[in-house]
Design an enzyme around this catalytic site. Structure first.
Site, PDB file in Angstrom:
ATOM      1  N   LYS A  26     -39.303 -40.826   0.155  1.00 30.48           N
ATOM      2  CA  LYS A  26     -38.878 -42.199   0.432  1.00 30.48           C
ATOM      3  C   LYS A  26     -39.316 -43.053  -0.741  1.00 30.48           C
ATOM      4  CE  LYS A  26     -40.121 -46.220   3.192  1.00 30.48           C
ATOM      5  NZ  LYS A  26     -40.670 -46.771   4.439  1.00 30.48           N
ATOM      6  N   GLY A  46     -43.858 -54.454   8.718  1.00 35.68           N
ATOM      7  CA  GLY A  46     -44.985 -54.776   9.588  1.00 35.68           C
ATOM      8  C   GLY A  46     -44.849 -56.064  10.372  1.00 35.68           C
ATOM      9  N   GLY A 101     -39.385 -53.576   9.979  1.00 31.59           N
ATOM     10  CA  GLY A 101     -39.122 -54.784  10.741  1.00 31.59           C
ATOM     11  C   GLY A 101     -38.797 -54.567  12.203  1.00 31.59           C
ATOM     12  N   THR A 134     -44.960 -49.535  12.450  1.00 29.66           N
ATOM     13  CA  THR A 134     -45.857 -50.546  13.018  1.00 29.66           C
ATOM     14  C   THR A 134     -45.651 -50.763  14.521  1.00 29.66           C
ATOM     15  OG1 THR A 134     -45.898 -51.668  10.892  1.00 29.66           O
ATOM     16  CG2 THR A 134     -46.594 -52.969  12.788  1.00 29.66           C
TER      17      THR A 134
END
Lengths: 63, 255
Positions: free
Chosen positions: B96, B157, B184, B206
């Site tokens: 990534k 986050g 997000g 997150t």
């Protein structure tokens, strides 16, 4: 030599011995010497010299 | 459920999950199990010589594809360096790309990301670049050899959901690679919304890691991603301005 930004003195030492001295498993890290990646299978022969800059990298949690 | 094809692999799960921010790493195997995810992200950092640290790989099932990220890279050169280190560590060839030099919003640098993508794709990596949703940037990632495009829904986050929805919709419409919404997504309903729009997968960290019960939240995300995909394939009915009765408008009892 400088290991992860820290001045250390091991004299002439192989990467394998350095990792052993630092208590690090060979299969859990990657090693760069002077910005060149050293393949795992070369750790036992690769002799580090004073003045080398060594980075030892591991995996951590991340997204 | 139809499978997702990326980099020559067929994946049963369309949920990718990250391993950052878990208060306790020992919960990660149960989170991965309840998420049903088979693609797991992690980061590379310097070994801290002053403390014995746990290895994140000890917590990831062996049948998962490892997706190390290049977080910490501020330009293409640094991202390429981190990707090569990940490969040397035995992480496989998925990467990534994350190139960030903005510390407040952590927005990715699309230009440097495309440069890194091109170099690494040529070296045989399966490259999944994290990007700010922009059609021209996404096209350059396609040209650079990306295996998927991963636009952000909101800054990393923040748990704020699909703030960039319209731009992501354009990428889904125009880009002939899997679009994976990364960053997000804060709630399962937002993951479902992304999937209903036609995103091929979502990446969540997150929202699961900081949930009160990460194992249950991982399961909730797994279900919502499946529901969203099913809804996309089933094709939603048209929206209307005015009411249209669902019951017959004839044969009322008082006629």
């Amino acid at each position: 030599m400088i290991v992860n930004g820290k001045e250390m003195d091991f004299g002439k030492i192989t990467i394998l011995k350095l990792l052993e001295n630092l208590n690090l498993g060979v299969n859990k890290v990657a090693v760069e010497v002077n910005l060149e990646i050293v393949p795992n299978e070369n750790y036992s022969e690769y002799v580090l010299s004073p003045g080398d800059k060594i980075e030892i990298i591991r995996l951590v949690g991340g997204g | 459920m139809d499978k997702l094809s990326i980099g020559g692999k067929l994946l049963d799960s369309r949920l990718l999950i990250g391993t950052g921010k878990f208060p306790n790493k020992s919960i990660i195997p149960r989170v991965i199990e309840s998420s049903e995810s088979k693609v797991i992200t992690m980061a590379l950092r310097r070994v801290d010589l002053n403390s014995q640290e746990e290895n994140i790989l000890d917590y990831i099932p062996k049948d998962c594809i490892l997706l190390p990220n290049t977080s910490g890279a501020r330009n293409a050169k640094e991202a390429v360096r981190i990707a090569r280190l990940a490969k040397a560590m035995g992480c496989g060839n998925w990467i990534k790309i994350e190139v960030i030099s903005d510390n407040k919003y952590l927005l990715p640098d699309n230009y440097e990301t495309a440069k890194a993508t091109e170099v690494l794709a040529k070296e045989g990596f399966i490259v999944l670049p994290y990007m700010s949703p922009d059609l021209m940037a996404a096209k350059s990632l396609v040209d650079a050899g990306a295996a998927a495009v991963m636009p952000l829904g909101a800054p990393i986050g923040t748990n704020r959901g699909l703030q960039t929805k319209e731009l992501i919709r354009i990428l889904i419409d125009e880009i002939n690679l899997p679009i994976i919404v990364d960053a997000g997504i804060g709630k399962p309903s937002q993951a479902a919304e992304a999937m209903e729009m036609g995103a091929k997968a979502v990446l969540v960290n997150t929202a699961i890691a900081t949930a009160g019960n990460p194992v249950e939240m991982a399961r909730a995300f797994s279900l919502s991603v499946k529901a969203g995909r099913m809804a996309y394939l089933a094709k939603a009915g048209a929206q209307r301005q005015y009411a249209e009765a669902s019951s017959p408008l004839t044969g009322f009892l008082n006629d």
